[in-house]
Design a protein around this motif. Structure first.
Motif: not given
Length: 359
Positions: A352-357, A212-213, A267-280, A162-166
């Motif tokens: 990324n999450m696909r690889q995590l799965v 675990r994931k 784990y897979s870490y998502f860089d939310t900061y970089a992602a939203i900065s890209d949109l902005i 299973s996936i544990f999202a935080v």
């Protein structure tokens, strides 16, 4: 069905779980704040951090507010869709009187709560939320219930796939920058280190209960949200952004350490900061036209006050990065999850999450 999916299906069928062909993982368990809350705060009687009124939900399938701080779906919904799952229901809805005797936690649960933080006191501004420590406490009770239903061995297998999202930390940082008391008590670096260390304790607790994931999201560019821009002549708060980056650096180091100390953990870490900065910084390439103002609110940038039934509501919600003072629009959340699931190392590390799965 792909070979990996077939193997997973047969494994869980033999353990008595139902498992559809569309599913890539048996369940998702969600922990965090309003970015992924799907309605837990609706059950908190005195909380003022609620999205159970218009104009929230204006673009949700039933056109009604659900407790999501969005005009429609939020990241939790899109994550579930990517995994071939139904959205994990709010924990408090499952233990309500209507569902108490029929609650099933094996398909996933959301413990996320608007206003929640890593620290237990992070919700003081909102009077009541479910801080991360309490969310993990709830999960420990769910773990016991599931073990009683399927047995420890079957549950161990179930949880390991299973996936544990935080998704948490924003409210702790908002709380620090908005509190003269906290700023006089801790230097920014001390506070960030305390945040990271405290989060590590809770992630280790989840690991000890079978996780675990992990899908972990860093904190976004909070200094660029409409609520902070409106206080700074419409520009981003550079101090808040600077220390957010520093926190994310500490978070990444902590995750590497946690993994080295507990080798089965991935784990897979998502860089939310970089992602939203890209949109902005590159709005038109993503279909956006408005990066500063909220869609719903009132006053300058629609950010002087919260989204309420009497607030202004933009008609072009698809081209706004932010729906209200703090939260992304459905369109922005969809883009974030696309990147979480299939993104390159620009936004997702070490995988990324696909690889995590698929591991």
């Amino acid at each position: 069905m792909a070979l990996a999916g077939l193997f997973l299906f047969l494994s869980f069928f033999s353990l008595g779980f139902t498992f559809s062909e569309a599913q890539t993982t048996p369940a998702i368990y969600v922990f965090g704040d309003s970015l992924v809350d799907v309605g837990n705060n609706n059950y908190l009687t005195i909380s003022i951090a609620k999205a159970n009124h218009p104009h929230y939900g204006v673009d949700f399938p039933n056109k009604k507010p659900t407790g999501r701080f969005s005009n429609g779906k939020n990241a939790a919904d899109f994550l579930a869709e990517k995994l071939g799952l139904a959205t994990a229901p709010p924990y408090l809805s499952l233990i309500s009187k209507a569902n108490k005797n029929n609650a099933s936690f094996l398909e996933g649960v959301s413990f996320a709560s608007a206003g929640a933080g890593i620290f237990d006191g992070s919700d003081e501004r909102f009077r009541q939320s479910i801080p991360l420590t309490k969310q993990v406490n709830y999960y420990s009770q769910v773990h016991e219930e599931m073990a009683g239903r399927v047995g420890p061995q079957a549950l161990e297998t179930h949880l390991s796939r299973s996936i544990f999202a935080v998704v948490i930390g924003s409210n702790d940082l908002f709380g620090y920058f908005d509190s003269t008391q906290l700023r006089s008590k801790y230097t920014p670096q001390q506070y960030l280190d305390f945040m990271s260390a405290s989060l590590k304790v809770q992630l280790k607790r989840l690991y000890d209960y079978g996780a675990r994931k992990f899908e972990i999201a860093g904190v976004g560019a909070i200094g660029c949200c409409p609520a902070y821009r409106v206080k700074n002549k419409t520009e981003c708060n550079t101090e808040a952004n600077y220390w957010t980056v520093k926190y994310n650096d500490a978070l990444k180091s902590m995750l590497e350490q946690l993994k080295s100390e507990n080798p089965p953990l991935i784990y897979s870490y998502f860089d939310t900061y970089a992602a939203i900065s890209d949109l902005i910084n590159n709005p038109t390439s993503h279909g956006f036209a408005e990066v500063k103002a909220a869609c719903c609110g009132f006053g300058n940038l629609n950010a002087v006050g919260p989204c309420l039934p009497v607030s202004n509501l933009c008609s072009n919600r698809e081209d706004h990065v932010f729906f209200d003072q703090y939260h992304p629009s459905e369109a922005a959340a969809r883009i974030f999850v696309e990147s979480i699931f299939d993104g390159s190392s620009k936004h997702t590390i070490p995988i990324n999450m696909r690889q995590l799965v698929n591991i």
